[in-house]
Write a protein that holds these residues in place. Structure first.
Motif, PDB file in Angstrom:
ATOM      1  N   THR A  38       0.835  -1.199   0.000  1.00  0.00           N
ATOM      2  CA  THR A  38       0.000   0.000   0.000  1.00  0.00           C
ATOM      3  C   THR A  38       0.870   1.248   0.000  1.00  0.00           C
ATOM      4  O   THR A  38       0.614   2.204  -0.747  1.00  0.00           O
ATOM      5  N   ALA A  39       1.903   1.239   0.835  1.00  0.00           N
ATOM      6  CA  ALA A  39       2.838   2.359   0.851  1.00  0.00           C
ATOM      7  C   ALA A  39       3.509   2.520  -0.509  1.00  0.00           C
ATOM      8  O   ALA A  39       3.762   3.645  -0.957  1.00  0.00           O
ATOM      9  N   ALA A  78       1.159   4.489  -2.728  1.00  0.00           N
ATOM     10  CA  ALA A  78       1.103   5.892  -2.308  1.00  0.00           C
ATOM     11  C   ALA A  78       2.387   6.625  -2.697  1.00  0.00           C
ATOM     12  O   ALA A  78       2.344   7.765  -3.197  1.00  0.00           O
ATOM     13  N   ALA A  88       2.958   9.777  -5.176  1.00  0.00           N
ATOM     14  CA  ALA A  88       3.603  10.978  -4.643  1.00  0.00           C
ATOM     15  C   ALA A  88       4.808  11.366  -5.492  1.00  0.00           C
ATOM     16  O   ALA A  88       5.067  12.554  -5.729  1.00  0.00           O
ATOM     17  N   GLY A  94      -4.094   3.756  -1.595  1.00  0.00           N
ATOM     18  CA  GLY A  94      -2.868   4.472  -1.948  1.00  0.00           C
ATOM     19  C   GLY A  94      -3.150   5.872  -2.474  1.00  0.00           C
ATOM     20  O   GLY A  94      -2.567   6.854  -1.980  1.00  0.00           O
ATOM     21  N   PRO A  95      -4.043   6.024  -3.465  1.00  0.00           N
ATOM     22  CA  PRO A  95      -4.407   7.370  -3.908  1.00  0.00           C
ATOM     23  C   PRO A  95      -5.023   8.227  -2.797  1.00  0.00           C
ATOM     24  O   PRO A  95      -4.684   9.410  -2.660  1.00  0.00           O
ATOM     25  N   GLN A 145      -4.510   8.161   0.344  1.00  0.00           N
ATOM     26  CA  GLN A 145      -3.474   8.616   1.270  1.00  0.00           C
ATOM     27  C   GLN A 145      -2.682   9.802   0.720  1.00  0.00           C
ATOM     28  O   GLN A 145      -2.022  10.513   1.484  1.00  0.00           O
ATOM     29  N   GLN A 146      -2.749  10.009  -0.593  1.00  0.00           N
ATOM     30  CA  GLN A 146      -2.091  11.158  -1.212  1.00  0.00           C
ATOM     31  C   GLN A 146      -3.078  12.282  -1.527  1.00  0.00           C
ATOM     32  O   GLN A 146      -2.779  13.171  -2.321  1.00  0.00           O
ATOM     33  N   SER A 147      -4.266  12.221  -0.901  1.00  0.00           N
ATOM     34  CA  SER A 147      -5.315  13.228  -1.112  1.00  0.00           C
ATOM     35  C   SER A 147      -5.770  13.282  -2.565  1.00  0.00           C
ATOM     36  O   SER A 147      -6.114  14.344  -3.098  1.00  0.00           O
ATOM     37  N   ASP A 186       0.105  -1.723 -10.546  1.00  0.00           N
ATOM     38  CA  ASP A 186      -0.039  -2.396  -9.257  1.00  0.00           C
ATOM     39  C   ASP A 186       0.192  -3.877  -9.538  1.00  0.00           C
ATOM     40  O   ASP A 186      -0.704  -4.602  -9.956  1.00  0.00           O
ATOM     41  N   THR A 210       4.550  -1.074  -8.625  1.00  0.00           N
ATOM     42  CA  THR A 210       4.582  -1.391  -7.204  1.00  0.00           C
ATOM     43  C   THR A 210       4.320  -2.879  -6.987  1.00  0.00           C
ATOM     44  O   THR A 210       3.524  -3.494  -7.691  1.00  0.00           O
ATOM     45  N   GLU A 232       8.631   4.885   5.713  1.00  0.00           N
ATOM     46  CA  GLU A 232       8.124   3.710   5.006  1.00  0.00           C
ATOM     47  C   GLU A 232       9.254   2.756   4.649  1.00  0.00           C
ATOM     48  O   GLU A 232       9.282   2.182   3.573  1.00  0.00           O
TER      49      GLU A 232
END
Length: 430
Positions: A77-78, A81, A85, A108-109, A111-113, A173, A195, A251
């Motif tokens: 997940t990190a 993200a 980012a 993931g998205p 968490q990056q707003s 992904d 990822t 992370e």
């Protein structure tokens, strides 16, 4: 005809068949035990070291995938993200995500707003449908997160063209697709950035959690590295300078996890080849049973076989009037009674999850995803072990036994008042 176990007959797959030596995952050998001791003896436990286990895993995975760079991180997940980012996408922008995937692909998205915009899937590959993806693009779209679901690569030629046409960041992904290939290239080398998860259940596992981010872009790689430890630049440094160049969290991957994954990586091709043989032999046994639709692998790609999804067609079973979900439900009971661990994978389309419904998404807007969830079951984990061939053959015996009773099972399914899981969730307000 043998009596079904659900009606008091003998189970097909016994506890002896399910011996951990045959179905246990991951396979832990002396190599993994030695890898942990190697770290303990070295005293180098984190990625702060310039040439430790983490850096060795990064180089080995980049070489294996065929990418120029790899950054090891704390989990899959990190990894998603951090990949987004690294692309410098502005908060509030939209990211395309398939409607059928694990929730991490959309978290993931978030968490990056960023705003996940869900896209329906192809009914054969179960991956995001390129045509549906193009229809979902708006002026706010900045990236596509393409998931190689169950271990089958998505149509990356179509998605590469789509990303180039609209100027979008293309993120793979590849959490479920270690060792899979598309047109001769491994997943992880097909997008702008990719990822992977090293979760203990994945085809390339570690002893818990971990993730990898691969890319050919030196710029994207540097941005990932900056963001995995408080914005500090560690690569090439003899010691930490504690300067945060960007606002970022922590992370990192531990050296023990990296060492364990390296031991697994040394056997990845061997295990992948055995898994492919075992799974294909199993599918050859059941593909001729009426009403079973087994996974399809297009000629231009290979499958990692992380998850096996089987679809069921009531009409082809001689029960045209039975709802697919009802037939799937009765088959699940019969198969599990025989000792076969079939289960749903994602009981709801991702936009039907309560957290996303609150943002205005609706499961019904993704009809292919809904159909696939309603008429399918998956086999997970047991087949990952390279010694699972005999167990899979016993599972095939169980399928054949259950299919010998389709008349009575179809009649029972016709009496089930079935409602899709997302309808029940919406009615309950959860």
């Amino acid at each position: 005809m043998s009596k079904l176990a659900m009606f008091g007959g003998t189970r097909t797959v016994t506890a002896q068949d399910a011996d951990p030596a045959l179905i246990g995952w991951p396979v832990v050998t002396d190599a993994e035990r030695a890898s942990a001791l190697r770290v303990f003896d070295s005293g180098q436990f984190t990625s702060n070291n310039t040439d430790g286990e983490v850096q060795l895993l990064e180089r080995e995975w980049a070489d294996y995938v065929g990418a120029a760079h790899c950054a090891a991180v704390s989990n899959g997940t990190a990894a998603i993200a951090l990949a987004l980012a690294a692309g410098g996408i502005e908060p509030g922008a939209e990211v395309l995500v398939p409607a059928l995937t694990f929730v991490a692909s959309a978290i993931g998205p978030v968490q990056q707003s960023l705003r996940p915009v869900f896209v329906d899937i192809d009914p054969v590959t179960f991956c995001m449908d390129p045509a549906a993806a193009e229809a979902a693009i708006t002026p706010r779209t900045r990236a596509i997160v393409v998931v190689h679901l169950h271990g089958l690569p998505a149509d990356m030629t179509a998605f590469r063209a789509l990303a180039d046409r609209y100027g979008l960041l293309l993120v793979e992904d590849a959490a479920q697709s270690h060792a899979a290939t598309y047109r001769g290239a491994r997943t992880g080398s097909l997008g702008d950035i990719a990822t992977f998860s090293l979760n203990v259940v994945k085809n390339l596992p570690t002893c818990g959690e971990g993730g990898l981010v691969t890319t050919d872009s030196a710029g994207l790689h540097r941005q990932v590295e900056l963001r995995r430890q408080f914005g500090e630049q560690l690569q090439g440094a003899k010691e930490r300078d504690y300067r945060s160049r960007v606002l970022a969290g922590n992370e990192k991957l531990s050296a023990v996890q990296a060492a364990f994954a390296r031991a697994q990586l040394a056997r990845l091709d061997e295990y992948h080849a055995a898994r492919t043989r075992n799974v294909e032999a199993f599918l050859d046994r059941i593909r001729h049973l009426p009403g079973i639709v087994v996974p399809h692998t297009p000629a231009d790609r290979t499958h990692a076989w992380h998850i096996l999804r089987l679809r069921f067609d009531p009409a082809a079973m001689g029960h045209a009037g039975v709802a697919p979900g009802a037939m799937r439900s009765i088959l699940r009971r019969a198969l599990r009674a025989e000792g076969i661990p079939v289960q749903p994978y994602q009981v709801l389309p991702l936009p039907g999850q309560p957290a996303f419904r609150e943002l205005g998404h609706r499961a019904e807007d993704f009809p292919v995803t809904c159909e696939v969830i309603e008429d399918s079951l998956t086999l997970q984990r047991w087949h990952l072990n390279p010694a699972s061939g005999p167990v899979l053959q016993r599972i095939a015996d169980g399928f054949e036994k259950v299919w010998g009773h389709l008349d009575v099972l179809g009649t029972a399914a016709a009496g089930i008042d079935h409602r899709p899981a997302w309808h029940a969730a919406e009615k309950a307000g959860v």
